[in-house]
Design a protein around this motif. Structure first.
Motif, short mmCIF file in Angstrom:
data_model
loop_
_atom_site.label_atom_id
_atom_site.label_comp_id
_atom_site.label_asym_id
_atom_site.label_seq_id
_atom_site.Cartn_x
_atom_site.Cartn_y
_atom_site.Cartn_z
N HIS A 16 45.95 36.22 39.54
CA HIS A 16 44.72 36.87 39.11
C HIS A 16 44.91 38.38 38.95
O HIS A 16 44.38 39.00 38.02
N ASP A 17 45.69 38.97 39.84
CA ASP A 17 45.93 40.41 39.75
C ASP A 17 46.75 40.77 38.51
O ASP A 17 46.64 41.87 37.97
N ALA A 18 47.57 39.83 38.07
CA ALA A 18 48.42 40.08 36.90
C ALA A 18 47.74 39.69 35.59
O ALA A 18 48.28 39.96 34.51
N ALA B 256 39.24 45.36 32.83
CA ALA B 256 39.91 44.34 33.62
C ALA B 256 40.78 44.97 34.71
O ALA B 256 40.83 44.50 35.85
N LYS B 257 41.44 46.06 34.35
CA LYS B 257 42.28 46.77 35.32
C LYS B 257 41.42 47.36 36.43
O LYS B 257 41.77 47.32 37.61
N GLN B 258 40.27 47.93 36.03
CA GLN B 258 39.36 48.50 37.02
C GLN B 258 38.83 47.43 37.96
O GLN B 258 38.69 47.66 39.16
N ALA B 259 38.56 46.24 37.42
CA ALA B 259 38.08 45.15 38.25
C ALA B 259 39.10 44.77 39.31
O ALA B 259 38.76 44.53 40.48
N THR B 260 40.36 44.70 38.92
CA THR B 260 41.42 44.35 39.87
C THR B 260 41.53 45.42 40.96
O THR B 260 41.67 45.11 42.15
N THR B 261 41.48 46.68 40.54
CA THR B 261 41.54 47.77 41.52
C THR B 261 40.36 47.70 42.48
O THR B 261 40.51 47.89 43.69
N THR C 264 38.10 38.12 32.94
CA THR C 264 39.20 37.72 33.81
C THR C 264 38.62 37.22 35.14
O THR C 264 37.47 37.48 35.47
N VAL C 265 39.45 36.52 35.90
CA VAL C 265 39.00 36.01 37.19
C VAL C 265 38.63 37.17 38.11
O VAL C 265 37.64 37.10 38.85
#
Length: 262
Positions: free
Chosen positions: A99-101, A115-120, A157-158
């Motif tokens: 999910h992080d990738a 999407a990157k901000q969500a992962t962070t 994204t997840v």
């Protein structure tokens, strides 16, 4: 004072996440404010991101309406359980690295950045980072967040859906704390919980079908029965107009597939 399992998929005591309109038209109206609400609170987001998000929410609302119309309440409840397992529970944890990738299937820099901000954001919450990271969905309503969480199209994204769940969870906790405080005050002043049951019913009726499906099928009827009963827990008297415990039992038994059949 407890909420008696309301709602069943969120825990009041938990500090971590472990869930509108019911028609396409209603949901479209609900998501139409995405630009305004986002610009008021998500100050770092660009207007193009907000426009893209509003479009995604509108499309998610249409998909949700189709899904809700095609499944029974029981099937919706099972669908919700599967989705939450993938987005926030055991399956999510087991596939965390994946999910992080995950990268959106797009060349749109704004969607890639979100999407990157969500992962962070989710990782800062998961690992207790001291850095203050803003949710990419800050300012969205509960209806809008639920659309993201339960959307399986791949539009989000997840980790975006996980981020939306965290925000949804926090909104739910705010409501719960207020409801409990008001319930305690009502009991101290009147000995009753009637207004509390009415508030819980109002909250339940505001949820999307897939969220409602995670409650018992007779949930609304039980709450309405408690409201009609208007029971005083200090005097142990029923004060509703013509209400009685026998009447409540009769109303509850009147529901179901075999009601009214000889």
């Amino acid at each position: 004072m407890t909420l008696n399992g309301i709602p069943p998929h969120l825990s009041l005591s938990s500090n971590r996440a472990t869930g509108t309109a019911s028609t396409a038209t209603g949901r479209t109206q609900a998501v139409s404010g995405a630009d305004k609400s986002g610009s008021a609170t998500a100050t770092s987001a660009s207007s193009s991101t907000l426009s893209s998000l509003a479009r995604q929410l509108s499309e998610a609302a249409i998909r949700a309406e189709v899904r809700d119309a095609s499944l029974s309440r029981k099937e919706l409840g099972e669908k919700a359980k599967t989705i939450l397992d993938q987005v926030v529970a055991d399956s999510y944890t087991a596939n965390k690295a994946k999910h992080d990738a995950e990268v959106p299937n797009t060349n749109d820099p704004e969607l890639l950045a979100r999407a990157k901000q969500a992962t962070t954001y989710v990782n800062s919450r998961t690992y207790g980072s001291t850095d203050k990271v803003q949710s990419p969905f800050a300012g969205l309503s509960r209806d809008q967040l639920a659309l993201i969480v339960y959307d399986e199209s791949g539009s989000f994204t997840v980790n975006e859906r996980h981020a939306a769940y965290l925000d949804l969870y926090e909104q739910e906790q705010v409501w719960r704390r207020q409801a409990i405080a008001q319930a305690d005050m009502e009991y101290q002043l009147t000995g009753k919980q009637t207004n509390f049951f009415a508030e819980v019913l109002k909250h339940y009726e505001s949820l999307s079908p897939i969220e409602q499906a995670q409650y018992p099928g007779d949930y609304a009827a039980r709450l309405q029965g408690m409201i009609d009963l208007d029971f005083n827990y200090m005097t142990h008297q029923t004060e509703g107009d013509g209400a009685s415990s026998a009447g409540l039992i009769e109303r509850l038994l009147a529901a179901g597939p075999y009601a009214g059949r000889d």
